[in-house]
Design a protein around this motif. Sequence first.
Motif, PDB file in Angstrom:
ATOM      1  N   UNK A 104       0.820  -1.214   0.000  1.00 13.91           N
ATOM      2  CA  UNK A 104       0.000   0.000   0.000  1.00 13.91           C
ATOM      3  C   UNK A 104       0.852   1.261   0.000  1.00 13.91           C
ATOM      4  N   UNK A 105       1.943   1.237   0.744  1.00 17.52           N
ATOM      5  CA  UNK A 105       2.833   2.400   0.780  1.00 17.52           C
ATOM      6  C   UNK A 105       3.480   2.645  -0.583  1.00 17.52           C
ATOM      7  N   UNK A 106       3.783   1.562  -1.308  1.00 17.94           N
ATOM      8  CA  UNK A 106       4.357   1.707  -2.642  1.00 17.94           C
ATOM      9  C   UNK A 106       3.325   2.230  -3.640  1.00 17.94           C
ATOM     10  N   UNK A 107       2.121   1.722  -3.565  1.00 19.10           N
ATOM     11  CA  UNK A 107       1.073   2.103  -4.521  1.00 19.10           C
ATOM     12  C   UNK A 107       0.481   3.474  -4.211  1.00 19.10           C
ATOM     13  N   UNK A 108       0.408   3.823  -2.936  1.00 16.24           N
ATOM     14  CA  UNK A 108      -0.218   5.065  -2.519  1.00 16.24           C
ATOM     15  C   UNK A 108       0.677   5.808  -1.527  1.00 16.24           C
ATOM     16  N   UNK A 109       1.798   6.344  -2.035  1.00 18.55           N
ATOM     17  CA  UNK A 109       2.721   7.028  -1.124  1.00 18.55           C
ATOM     18  C   UNK A 109       2.075   8.260  -0.496  1.00 18.55           C
ATOM     19  N   UNK A 110       2.419   8.494   0.747  1.00 18.77           N
ATOM     20  CA  UNK A 110       1.916   9.677   1.456  1.00 18.77           C
ATOM     21  C   UNK A 110       2.887  10.816   1.181  1.00 18.77           C
ATOM     22  N   UNK A 111       2.374  11.890   0.664  1.00 16.21           N
ATOM     23  CA  UNK A 111       3.236  13.033   0.295  1.00 16.21           C
ATOM     24  C   UNK A 111       3.532  13.896   1.490  1.00 16.21           C
TER      25      UNK A 111
END
Length: 49
Positions: A42-49
């Motif tokens: 999830x962190x790879x697909x939807x990185x937190x900016x």
Amino acid sequence: MKGFRNILVHRYGRIDDNLAYEILNENLRDFYPFMEEIENLLEQKFPIS
């Protein structure tokens, strides 16, 4: 847990609830690596900016 998964899939509805609870409760640590993999994906697909 793999063996228990097979029992759940093939004998659904005929599982002793107490036995299922005992097996899951004794093997909760098996879920942690799985949860970490999901978090990493999830962190790879939807990185937190």
